[in-house]
Design an enzyme around this catalytic site. Structure first.
Site, PDB file in Angstrom:
ATOM      1  CE  LYS A  65      38.522  42.139  32.669  1.00 53.35           C
ATOM      2  NZ  LYS A  65      39.552  41.391  33.421  1.00 53.35           N
ATOM      3  CB  VAL A  92      34.874  35.389  29.174  1.00 52.94           C
ATOM      4  CG1 VAL A  92      33.434  35.699  29.795  1.00 52.94           C
ATOM      5  CG2 VAL A  92      35.173  36.541  27.955  1.00 52.94           C
ATOM      6  CB  ILE A  96      33.439  29.604  34.210  1.00 47.16           C
ATOM      7  CG1 ILE A  96      33.124  30.068  35.400  1.00 47.16           C
ATOM      8  CG2 ILE A  96      32.206  29.023  33.330  1.00 47.16           C
ATOM      9  CD1 ILE A  96      32.018  30.984  35.850  1.00 47.16           C
ATOM     10  N   GLY A 147      40.655  42.325  49.011  1.00 47.76           N
ATOM     11  CA  GLY A 147      41.445  42.353  47.562  1.00 47.76           C
ATOM     12  C   GLY A 147      40.403  42.134  46.332  1.00 47.76           C
ATOM     13  CD  GLU A 150      43.014  45.851  40.916  1.00 42.76           C
ATOM     14  OE1 GLU A 150      43.832  46.427  41.679  1.00 42.76           O
ATOM     15  OE2 GLU A 150      42.937  44.933  40.653  1.00 42.76           O
ATOM     16  CE  LYS A 165      35.674  39.726  33.040  1.00 39.48           C
ATOM     17  NZ  LYS A 165      35.439  39.507  34.556  1.00 39.48           N
ATOM     18  N   GLY A 262      41.001  34.803  39.924  1.00 48.55           N
ATOM     19  CA  GLY A 262      41.698  34.357  40.799  1.00 48.55           C
ATOM     20  C   GLY A 262      42.946  33.676  39.911  1.00 48.55           C
TER      21      GLY A 262
END
Length: 363
Positions: A65, A92, A96, A147, A150, A165, A262
């Site tokens: 991104k 983005v 999805i 997790g 960061e 985004k 993910g």
């Protein structure tokens, strides 16, 4: 067929060790390679490698991104000049599908607005604060332990990730890319459990939203926390899930919800773009974004002129203060104003020496 994997780490014991290379030129110089997937993160060398691949007539598919938001217009133009594609569905909303629907399924609409929960980390933190009455830093620590955040979570909690985004989505919708550093951005560092409780008891849920709204000859583009009405589907998006609301002049309101991050959701979007790039005519304009490199000066509207309602919390609230703000008092020290522009509200607060402890927009 995967021919090379570029990585500077040692994969000599990997089952596909023979595919690994540390030399990008092995990929760039190979005429058999028709598509390159860039999933490096950061601007450099990801941008430089992508640009060179496009110049060598190789389509580029990315989840990056940062590169799309900062260099997308140039890379799209370079792809077009060389008869290939630059595709970024994974940049983005993770898995999805949102960019293709905006480009193709909704091309018969004037899109009025796009708004979304675009960062799963911040949504998880807000959820923790809401369900466990945790403070911000306690919720952040849990996100890091799981997790989701960061060690340096600044890009998430300060709204930069969502800003990148929403700038990409805005460019898809309005045809002009705006740099994330030019838009109004607020994160969630100052959100308190009390703000979340006030939202809940008033029929709202607190969410961090990236928003792009059509205006006369331009758009408002911004990121900030909002009180979202509980009957809006975005209010029900919980945990690390992302949710995006699109309003079109013909279709009305549409919602897209799913895994926003993910490895597998991101891979799903990347592989779809790879199939687009290698499975058909690379010069086909279907699903190809195109936007201007040079944004007209008046396209991005001044956030201070955007009108809306606002939640304000003070040390205490007087009837006279509430009357000045045309407000609905929701607790003895908090209210929701009637509709003002940001600058109008600033002027009223300053003129009457009203200093809110919290200020959150209402969606």
């Amino acid at each position: 067929e995967v021919k090379y994997i570029l990585d500077i780490r040692d994969f000599s014991n990997h089952p596909d060790a023979k595919l690994f290379t540390k030399d990008v030129n092995a990929i760039l110089d190979d005429p058999e390679i028709t598509a390159v997937v860039e999933a490096m993160g950061g601007s450099h060398p990801a941008y430089d490698f992508s640009l060179e691949a496009l110049k060598r007539s190789k389509s580029v598919i990315t989840s990056n991104k940062e590169v799309v938001a900062n260099f997308g217009a140039e890379l799209l133009e370079t792809a077009k000049e060389n008869g290939v594609k630059y595709l970024f569905e994974a940049s983005v909303g993770g898995g999805i599908p949102i960019i293709r629907p905006l480009l193709s399924s909704l091309c018969g609409n004037d899109v009025i607005s796009v708004a979304g929960i675009l960062n799963g980390t911040t949504n998880f933190i807000i959820n923790e604060m809401q369900t466990k009455n945790s403070g911000f830093f306690d919720a952040l620590k849990i996100a890091q332990e799981n997790g989701y955040a960061e060690r340096d979570p600044s890009a998430d909690i300060d709204g930069l990730d969502a800003a990148r985004k929403i700038c990409i989505l805005s460019a898809i919708v309005f045809g002009q890319i705006v740099s994330p550093d030019k838009i109004h951005v607020e994160g969630i560092r100052n959100v308190t459990p009390r703000d979340i409780q006030d939202a809940d008891r008033s029929g709202y849920a607190l969410r961090l939203l990236g928003v792009a709204e059509r205006a006369v000859d331009g758009a408002y583009i911004f990121v900030c926390p909002f009180f979202v009405k509980k009957d809006c589907l975005l209010a029900g998006v919980k945990g690390v899930t992302n949710g995006i609301r699109v309003v079109g002049n013909a279709v009305g309101e549409l919602h897209f919800t799913g895994a926003g991050a993910g490895k597998l959701p991101t891979a799903s979007a990347l592989v779809c773009d790879v199939m687009d790039a290698v499975g058909g005519d690379p010069s086909d304009n279907k699903n190809r974004a195109e936007w201007k490199k040079d944004v007209s000066e008046d396209f991005l509207k001044d956030f201070s002129e955007r009108r809306g309602r606002t939640y304000l919390r003070f040390a205490s609230v007087s009837e006279s203060a509430a009357a000045l703000l045309g407000a609905e008092i929701i607790t003895p020290d908090a209210l929701i104003t009637s509709e003002f522009s940001e600058s109008e509200l600033d002027a009223i607060l300053e003129k009457n020496s009203l200093k809110p402890i919290s200020r959150i927009r209402v969606f």
